[in-house]
Enzyme design. Structure first.
Site: not given
Ligand SMILES: [Zn+2]
Length: 388
Positions: A85-86, A89, A188
């Site tokens: 997930h990171e 980003h 987010d």
């Protein structure tokens, strides 16, 4: 830089951004590097191991040693999903030329430290959405692998040893998407909302509205936490979301205040400069005459020859021979001129991880110093946007 005042001033920004996933924060304390992927350091926080132990224990009490091993494997898989997930980003940010020096895994989730915030709302939107999008892809992939026909109760057995590992992981990814898309900072979803609003209005106004929405959600969480369906976890999330909204708002005001002003309006003009001829033997006397934390080195025509902080000078006065030039510890910093916009200076500071920059005029003479401290003072006196 830990001993100087500008470092402490940078602390202002650190606090502002510390709960944000795309924040101007330093490397998280008590974390260590486990890998480096695509130029991004992956760090892990020591308390993460407490979480591993906790899962091992609850699985063990539920199903014995084998279950404990499964529990650890499950926890590691959850964090693999958080890590991906990171990276979502980070890679989205990279597409817009923004670097991510590191990603840290904490027991409460991951933090991708972005070099700076995008000022374009469309970019912020895409960076914010890229994280949850990764979990959507993982969830769909697992769904396809396991056939998607598992009974619903298998999804909810997260804290027991029973149930299929993949089914539980699918459930976790759905939870990660839903949780992250709650339209409240520091999730987010808060950034998504702000970015959408910012396409229509000023950045600080958009942040004000998004922050207020976040605080309403926080209050609802707070109320829900004292009902029979709530619990202490929900109360913690409520507090977390409430603070997140305030910090984001403070940062937006800060950025907004910086935007309309020039460096010349904010710089310190009274400061002490050290001559490049200064010998190591005379450092102590010079330091004693000033409480300044940062010293520019100049020649007789006031041309800048680097910057040194008090700590480095103190170290040099103990380590170097007395006849050596004190300026040997000076470092070169990016410079700005009095006409530079404060917003631009702020970006330069965050990009170079410096809390203070020298201001030089067209002929290279130092005329001032500008730091995050001055920006913070300005933003406190000028607060545009919504007041909440
Ligand atoms: Zn995220």
């Amino acid at each position: 830089m830990s001993k100087d005042a500008p470092g402490q001033r940078l602390g202002f920004l650190k606090t502002l951004a510390s709960m944000d996933s795309s924040a101007i924060v330093p490397t998280v304390k008590w974390s260590f590097r486990i890998a480096s992927i695509a130029g991004i350091q992956v760090r892990i926080h020591l308390t993460f191991f407490l979480l591993l132990g906790f899962f091992a224990w609850i699985y063990y009490t539920d199903g014995g040693p084998q279950a404990a091993v499964d529990g650890v494997a499950f926890t590691l898989l959850i964090f693999l999903c958080v890590l991906l997930h990171e990276f979502g980003h980070a890679f989205a940010a990279r597409a817009f030329g923004i670097r991510t020096p590191d990603i840290t895994l904490l027991p409460i989730g991951g933090v991708a430290r972005l070099e700076r915030m995008p000022s374009n709302p469309r970019q912020e939107l895409l960076i914010a959405i890229a994280g949850p999008a990764v979990n959507v892809v993982i969830a769909i992939a697992i769904f396809l692998v396991i056939g998607g026909v598992l009974p619903i109760h298998e999804f909810v057995l997260i804290d027991t040893a029973s149930g299929s590992l993949l089914a539980k992981l699918l459930f976790v990814n759905v939870l990660l998407v839903l949780f992250n898309l709650i339209p409240a900072f520091p999730m987010d979803g808060g950034r998504v909302l702000r970015a959408l609003l910012a396409t229509q209005m000023r950045y600080s106004t958009a942040t004000g509205i998004a922050a207020r929405v976040g605080q309403v959600i926080a209050v609802l969480f707070g109320v829900a936490s004292v009902t029979p369906w709530g619990g202490p976890m929900l109360a913690i999330i409520a507090a977390f979301v409430f603070l997140g909204a305030q910090q984001e708002l403070a940062y937006a005001r800060f950025r907004d205040a910086a935007q309309g002003l020039r460096v010349g309006q904010a710089m310190i003009t009274r400061f002490r400069a050290l001559p490049i001829s200064l010998k190591v033997a005379d450092i102590a006397t010079s330091l004693a005459e000033s409480s300044q934390e940062i010293f520019p080195f100049v020649d007789e025509r006031l041309h800048l020859h680097g910057i040194a902080d008090r700590y480095d000078l103190e170290k040099a006065s103990l380590a170097l021979p007395p006849e050596a030039a004190a300026s040997s510890v000076a470092r070169t910093l990016p410079t700005v001129n009095p006409e530079t916009g404060l917003g631009e200076a702020l970006e330069l500071m965050t990009e170079s991880s410096k809390s203070l920059l020298p201001v030089v005029n067209a002929s290279g003479q130092i005329v001032g110093l500008v730091g995050i401290g001055q920006l913070a003072e300005l933003s406190a006196s000028k607060q545009p946007g919504l007041r909440i």
